[in-house]
Design a protein around this motif. Structure first.
Motif, PDB file in Angstrom:
ATOM      1  N   UNK A 413       0.862  -1.202   0.000  1.00 38.90           N
ATOM      2  CA  UNK A 413       0.000   0.000   0.000  1.00 38.90           C
ATOM      3  C   UNK A 413       0.886   1.236   0.000  1.00 38.90           C
ATOM      4  N   UNK A 414       1.116   1.805  -1.204  1.00 44.08           N
ATOM      5  CA  UNK A 414       1.889   3.051  -1.357  1.00 44.08           C
ATOM      6  C   UNK A 414       0.928   4.129  -1.851  1.00 44.08           C
ATOM      7  N   UNK A 415       0.710   5.126  -1.053  1.00 45.35           N
ATOM      8  CA  UNK A 415      -0.262   6.184  -1.377  1.00 45.35           C
ATOM      9  C   UNK A 415       0.425   7.350  -2.111  1.00 45.35           C
ATOM     10  N   UNK A 416      -0.381   7.971  -2.989  1.00 49.21           N
ATOM     11  CA  UNK A 416       0.064   9.170  -3.712  1.00 49.21           C
ATOM     12  C   UNK A 416       1.378   8.945  -4.456  1.00 49.21           C
ATOM     13  N   UNK A 417       1.503   7.811  -5.109  1.00 52.03           N
ATOM     14  CA  UNK A 417       2.733   7.482  -5.821  1.00 52.03           C
ATOM     15  C   UNK A 417       2.580   7.621  -7.323  1.00 52.03           C
ATOM     16  N   UNK A 418       1.445   8.041  -7.782  1.00 54.18           N
ATOM     17  CA  UNK A 418       1.252   8.191  -9.215  1.00 54.18           C
ATOM     18  C   UNK A 418       0.438   7.039  -9.789  1.00 54.18           C
ATOM     19  N   UNK A 419      -0.108   7.333 -10.947  1.00 56.53           N
ATOM     20  CA  UNK A 419      -1.004   6.371 -11.582  1.00 56.53           C
ATOM     21  C   UNK A 419      -0.276   5.079 -11.970  1.00 56.53           C
ATOM     22  N   UNK A 420       0.896   5.213 -12.569  1.00 63.75           N
ATOM     23  CA  UNK A 420       1.619   4.035 -13.016  1.00 63.75           C
ATOM     24  C   UNK A 420       2.051   3.152 -11.840  1.00 63.75           C
ATOM     25  N   UNK A 421       2.563   3.798 -10.782  1.00 65.04           N
ATOM     26  CA  UNK A 421       2.963   3.039  -9.598  1.00 65.04           C
ATOM     27  C   UNK A 421       1.754   2.322  -9.004  1.00 65.04           C
ATOM     28  N   UNK A 422       0.616   3.022  -9.027  1.00 67.13           N
ATOM     29  CA  UNK A 422      -0.597   2.410  -8.485  1.00 67.13           C
ATOM     30  C   UNK A 422      -0.982   1.155  -9.286  1.00 67.13           C
ATOM     31  N   UNK A 423      -0.846   1.257 -10.640  1.00 66.39           N
ATOM     32  CA  UNK A 423      -1.131   0.071 -11.464  1.00 66.39           C
ATOM     33  C   UNK A 423      -0.193  -1.076 -11.132  1.00 66.39           C
ATOM     34  N   UNK A 424       1.083  -0.798 -11.038  1.00 64.30           N
ATOM     35  CA  UNK A 424       2.056  -1.849 -10.731  1.00 64.30           C
ATOM     36  C   UNK A 424       1.813  -2.430  -9.341  1.00 64.30           C
ATOM     37  N   UNK A 425       1.492  -1.552  -8.400  1.00 66.17           N
ATOM     38  CA  UNK A 425       1.213  -2.011  -7.030  1.00 66.17           C
ATOM     39  C   UNK A 425       0.030  -2.965  -7.010  1.00 66.17           C
ATOM     40  N   UNK A 426      -1.023  -2.596  -7.727  1.00 70.90           N
ATOM     41  CA  UNK A 426      -2.205  -3.470  -7.769  1.00 70.90           C
ATOM     42  C   UNK A 426      -1.901  -4.799  -8.452  1.00 70.90           C
ATOM     43  N   UNK A 427      -1.072  -4.725  -9.521  1.00 71.52           N
ATOM     44  CA  UNK A 427      -0.719  -5.965 -10.207  1.00 71.52           C
ATOM     45  C   UNK A 427       0.031  -6.914  -9.286  1.00 71.52           C
ATOM     46  N   UNK A 428       0.962  -6.359  -8.517  1.00 76.66           N
ATOM     47  CA  UNK A 428       1.737  -7.199  -7.586  1.00 76.66           C
ATOM     48  C   UNK A 428       0.824  -7.782  -6.514  1.00 76.66           C
ATOM     49  N   UNK A 429      -0.056  -6.950  -5.989  1.00 79.50           N
ATOM     50  CA  UNK A 429      -0.984  -7.425  -4.950  1.00 79.50           C
ATOM     51  C   UNK A 429      -1.914  -8.514  -5.497  1.00 79.50           C
ATOM     52  N   UNK A 430      -2.401  -8.306  -6.741  1.00 72.06           N
ATOM     53  CA  UNK A 430      -3.278  -9.315  -7.340  1.00 72.06           C
ATOM     54  C   UNK A 430      -2.535 -10.631  -7.541  1.00 72.06           C
ATOM     55  N   UNK A 431      -1.274 -10.523  -7.994  1.00 69.87           N
ATOM     56  CA  UNK A 431      -0.481 -11.723  -8.183  1.00 69.87           C
ATOM     57  C   UNK A 431      -0.304 -12.469  -6.854  1.00 69.87           C
ATOM     58  N   UNK A 432      -0.044 -11.730  -5.781  1.00 71.19           N
ATOM     59  CA  UNK A 432       0.114 -12.372  -4.474  1.00 71.19           C
ATOM     60  C   UNK A 432      -1.198 -12.997  -4.024  1.00 71.19           C
ATOM     61  N   UNK A 433      -2.326 -12.336  -4.324  1.00 70.58           N
ATOM     62  CA  UNK A 433      -3.615 -12.934  -3.975  1.00 70.58           C
ATOM     63  C   UNK A 433      -3.841 -14.236  -4.721  1.00 70.58           C
ATOM     64  N   UNK A 434      -3.499 -14.197  -6.018  1.00 68.64           N
ATOM     65  CA  UNK A 434      -3.656 -15.416  -6.813  1.00 68.64           C
ATOM     66  C   UNK A 434      -2.751 -16.532  -6.282  1.00 68.64           C
ATOM     67  N   UNK A 435      -1.509 -16.170  -5.949  1.00 68.44           N
ATOM     68  CA  UNK A 435      -0.573 -17.161  -5.421  1.00 68.44           C
ATOM     69  C   UNK A 435      -1.099 -17.723  -4.105  1.00 68.44           C
ATOM     70  N   UNK A 436      -1.600 -16.830  -3.233  1.00 64.67           N
ATOM     71  CA  UNK A 436      -2.155 -17.289  -1.951  1.00 64.67           C
ATOM     72  C   UNK A 436      -3.333 -18.230  -2.166  1.00 64.67           C
ATOM     73  N   UNK A 437      -4.221 -17.825  -3.109  1.00 69.28           N
ATOM     74  CA  UNK A 437      -5.383 -18.666  -3.393  1.00 69.28           C
ATOM     75  C   UNK A 437      -4.942 -20.004  -3.967  1.00 69.28           C
ATOM     76  N   UNK A 438      -3.987 -19.961  -4.899  1.00 67.05           N
ATOM     77  CA  UNK A 438      -3.515 -21.193  -5.511  1.00 67.05           C
ATOM     78  C   UNK A 438      -2.818 -22.099  -4.497  1.00 67.05           C
ATOM     79  N   UNK A 439      -2.024 -21.478  -3.618  1.00 65.91           N
ATOM     80  CA  UNK A 439      -1.366 -22.284  -2.580  1.00 65.91           C
ATOM     81  C   UNK A 439      -2.398 -22.929  -1.660  1.00 65.91           C
ATOM     82  N   UNK A 440      -3.439 -22.150  -1.312  1.00 65.23           N
ATOM     83  CA  UNK A 440      -4.502 -22.719  -0.473  1.00 65.23           C
ATOM     84  C   UNK A 440      -5.227 -23.844  -1.199  1.00 65.23           C
ATOM     85  N   UNK A 441      -5.475 -23.636  -2.502  1.00 59.93           N
ATOM     86  CA  UNK A 441      -6.150 -24.662  -3.282  1.00 59.93           C
ATOM     87  C   UNK A 441      -5.280 -25.931  -3.385  1.00 59.93           C
ATOM     88  N   UNK A 442      -3.992 -25.705  -3.587  1.00 56.74           N
ATOM     89  CA  UNK A 442      -3.080 -26.859  -3.677  1.00 56.74           C
ATOM     90  C   UNK A 442      -3.076 -27.632  -2.370  1.00 56.74           C
TER      91      UNK A 442
END
Length: 843
Positions: A413-442
């Motif tokens: 969670x990095x606030x006021x870092x710009x639009x591009x940083x916000x996109x990259x931050x969300x992508x990383x967070x989504x990837x971690x969510x997917x990994x967490x979900x996949x690990x739980x599913x596994x």
């Protein structure tokens, strides 16, 4: 429209109204990506060449090590043959001494010697011994000439030897006479190597020569051993390509090759070794399988010349693939075989490994994947760097580094870092969510797979020991089980049955001592006479004496009629006394006299009666300890201990648990008419991990209880109720979900116990017992003893008290048993202390 959409449509690369052409992002993309791809290709190719070089070096070293180790082992066996021959020459002491030395070397050193002989130079006092199938036979002088070829033909070679020198022959096929009683003209052939040395008297005069021959298949089996998973050099599973080793002589003849190590008696062959050589000579005198390639096979003859000059090396060969999965190119490593510091032959190792080829394909795959990943990564980095400023980049990098250090996939969670940083931050967070979900599913799927696997019904016969498939006709089918322990027990039973002597059976509780006694009686000459069984621990001293020796009418107040007693009832048959260690000193004294003179005197009688009874006693305590404590008579012990049979505890033959479970389930299915009820893998594994202090009886009771109480078609692990302390090893080995499920089932067992009558009636077919219908009501004590009845088919009053509660009185136990007799479930047999109650179905 997102920035990514604009990027793919070209708006970001070529923005409108830009007279300067490409943007910085576009320049970076068109400059860096081709450069990176080129660098990856060059470095990948260099890495491929380097890794292939070192991989080939490793394979060459492995092949050389393999062939060196085999050569060293063969040299050791040849040296052992030389040492054995020299030892015999130094300690030669005539015919019997030569025979013993020959037999001892064959047995102790596990060397397959075929013959040994002394050839006299002075007269015809030759000594010759031949070995086959662990039998050593002396060949008379008149028959030595029938050995083909005659060993005396080697006298010219042996005459050149000095004292202490040993001569070794090439491989020779020899035909030996081996007369036996049923076949006096019997002969056999064997391919051997001869060792020869002079025999000299103490005064230095040469008396003759000693010859010792070794079966060539022993050397061949060394090649097979090192080419098998049992090899001393075996470190990891190899790929299934064709690999073999063969031995060749200095004239270029391939002599023999490695075979399947499990088939040690296969004939000598060179089929694989000559597979790459079309032209050549097959067969030579004494060795029809030998092969000599033609002269135009230069690499082969280079190998032969190198061996002659005591060199070892590796040659990369190209030939025809002997199997569809083989490769045409292969490595041929070789080394000389020395005997007495001289090269006598060579050994070659052919390795058709595809490891280098497979590594090349894998390398290309990794380069392709790495290139794709690199292109995506570079593009993303360029895209991000053009819209970011330094500070947000550092913040994002720091956040990602924290994730790497903590190894916790927590959102960034990095606030006021710009639009591009916000996109990259969300992508990383989504990837971690997917990994967490996949690990739980596994994890969840692993748990489900594990649980399903343990709950599946298993075919018990697939878990039987391998020896069960080798057993033909079982002389004792009532003794369930396989393996050395059970086979020894069956052998002891049959031997004891034939001997007609008293037997002492020792073994822990529940190991089948009574079953052993019944088997001895059943297979003895007394099987048509009574078999009487008395448990000494169930009776007081007076009752036991009365049960054994009987009484006459009026001997005591309640003696209304004559009673024969167990000895007279078993006359001509067998009397089995269980728990003999509980007999009092008076009973022991009476038994001692009866065993000694085979006469009894009933209580109150003045007349003695002769008895012809075979006495079998059983104990679960070491009687020698009781003798040391003065609680058991030593003279009675030695009278009883004519033949001793030990029944093994279940923990010593755990491999028979599937066999016992299958046997018990078949019996329970026959009794209850519950066809199709089987055992899950988890339940069987749980039973395998338990130590069974109560042995087979505890196993049968446990399985019977699970069979009766379960309402499913498969007995699960939670249905097998064991002691908690012993069950911890299994519980700790299961996954969490299985632990939770076992715990829940254990809690449900309390409610099952209160209502197990209902599930019992549902699980048993009423046809199994004539009077067992819905109208039949059993009290709580009777319900507890049902599993024991189903397993043992019979019960006594004492056994009933033990199964229900030690505090239950004898009167209550008799009442319950009589009630079951009235309801048609049991039938009473015998009278007095020997009374037993048998299931109606099995009378």
């Amino acid at each position: 429209m997102t920035i990514l959409d604009k990027f793919t449509e070209g708006e970001v690369i070529l923005p409108p109204n830009n007279p300067n052409g490409l943007t910085m992002r576009a320049k970076l993309l068109f400059t860096l990506i081709p450069s990176v791809i080129f660098i990856l290709m060059v470095t990948g190719y260099i890495a491929y060449l380097t890794s292939t070089h070192f991989l080939n070096q490793a394979l060459e070293r492995s092949s050389k090590l393999q062939v060196k180790a085999v050569a060293h082992e063969i040299e050791g066996v040849l040296a052992r043959g030389m040492q054995d021959l020299l030892f015999i020459s130094r300690n030669f002491s005539g015919s019997e001494g030569l025979r013993k030395a020959f037999a001892n070397f064959s047995d102790l050193e596990k060397v397959d010697y075929r013959e040994i002989g002394f050839i006299s130079q002075k007269d015809a006092s030759h000594l010759y011994f031949v070995s086959r199938d662990n039998q050593v036979l002396q060949i008379q002088n008149s028959v030595i000439s029938s050995i083909n070829p005659d060993p005396r033909l080697y006298l010219e070679e042996l005459a050149r030897l000095k004292s202490g020198e040993v001569w070794i022959s090439p491989i020779v096929e020899v035909e030996y006479p081996f007369p036996q009683v049923p076949n006096p003209n019997q002969k056999f052939r064997s391919k051997v190597i001869y060792f020869g040395t002079p025999y000299v008297f103490e005064n230095g005069e040469q008396a003759g020569f000693l010859l010792l021959s070794m079966d060539v298949r022993m050397l061949r089996n060394i090649l097979s051993l090192y080419n098998s998973p049992q090899s001393p050099l075996w470190a990891f599973p190899r790929t299934p390509e064709l690999r073999f080793t063969y031995v060749f002589d200095l004239d270029g003849w391939m002599l023999f090759q490695s075979e399947d190590f499990g088939k040690k008696d296969l004939p000598i062959s060179t089929d694989l070794a000559r597979g790459d050589y079309v032209n050549g000579t097959l067969g030579k005198p004494g060795l029809e399988a030998a092969f000599r390639p033609a002269a135009h096979y230069l690499p082969f003859w280079k190998m032969v010349n190198d061996v002659k000059e005591e060199r070892f090396d590796l040659i990369e060969m190209t030939g025809e693939a002997q199997e569809p999965s083989d490769v045409k190119s292969y490595s041929l490593s070789y080394t000389p075989i020395r005997f007495q510091e001289k090269v006598i032959a060579g050994i070659a190792y052919v390795d058709r490994t595809r490891l280098t080829l497979a590594a090349g394909y894998k390398h290309m795959d990794m380069m392709l994947i790495l290139s794709i990943i690199t292109i995506v990564a570079v593009s993303l980095i360029i895209f991000v760097l053009s819209h970011l400023i330094t500070k947000p980049i550092f913040k994002l990098a720091a956040a990602v580094n924290n994730i790497q250090k903590s190894r916790k996939l927590e959102p960034i969670d990095i606030r006021n870092a710009g639009y591009e940083i916000h996109l990259l931050q969300n992508a990383i967070n989504s990837m971690m969510d997917v990994v967490n979900v996949q690990m739980a599913e596994i994890r969840k799927k692993d748990l489900k797979i594990q649980d399903v696997e343990y709950r599946e019904k298993i075919q018990l016969d697939s878990e039987f020991p391998k020896t069960s498939q080798e057993t033909s006709i079982d002389p004792l089918p009532e003794m369930v089980g396989f393996g050395d322990k059970i086979e020894w027990l069956k052998s002891d039973i049959l031997k004891a049955a034939r001997a007609d002597a008293d037997v002492l059976i020792i073994g822990e509780t529940g190991t089948g001592k009574q079953l052993t006694a019944e088997a001895i009686h059943r297979h003895s000459r007394r099987n048509n006479h009574p078999f009487i069984s008395i448990n000494c621990g169930e009776l007081s001293e007076n009752l036991l004496q009365d049960s054994l020796f009987g009484h006459v009418k009026g001997a005591f107040t309640e003696a209304k009629t004559d009673r024969k007693g167990a000895f007279l009832e078993a006359n001509g048959g067998t009397l089995f006394l269980d728990e003999i260690q509980t007999a009092s000193s008076n009973v022991q004294q009476a038994l001692l006299r009866t065993v000694a003179v085979r006469k009894i005197k009933p209580l109150g009688s003045d007349k003695e009666f002769d008895v012809d009874v075979r006495l079998i006693c059983a104990t679960n305590i070491d009687l020698r300890l009781l003798i040391d404590k003065g609680q058991f008579r030593s003279d009675l012990y030695f009278r009883l201990k004519v033949i001793t049979i030990a029944t093994p505890p279940l923990r010593e033959h755990m491999e028979n648990i599937p066999v016992l479970v299958d046997h018990c389930l078949r019996q329970l299915r026959d009794v209850t008419r519950r066809e199709g009820l089987g055992m899950s893998k988890g339940a069987l594994e749980k039973m395998k991990r338990y130590s069974w202090p109560g042995n087979v009886r505890e196993l049968m009771n446990c399985l019977t209880r699970a069979f009766v109480m379960t309402t499913n078609h498969t007995i699960q692990a939670e249905d097998i109720l064991l002691d908690a302390d012993e069950d911890k090893s299994f519980a700790s080995g299961r996954l969490n979900s299985a632990q939770v499920k076992d715990t829940a089932n254990e809690k449900q067992h309390v409610s099952k116990e209160t209502d197990h009558m209902r599930s019992y009636e549902e699980g048993i077919d009423s046809k199994a017992f004539p009077a067992f219908h819905a109208a039949v009501q059993l009290n709580t004590r009777q319900q507890k003893v049902i599993p024991y009845l189903l397993s043992h088919k019979t019960i006594t009053r004492n056994e009933y008290q033990k199964q229900v509660d030690e505090n239950v009185s004898a009167r209550t136990a008799n009442y319950d048993l009589q009630d079951l007799v009235k309801k048609g479930m049991l039938k009473k047999q015998g009278s007095g202390p020997s009374t037993r109650y048998v299931l109606t179905e099995f009378v």
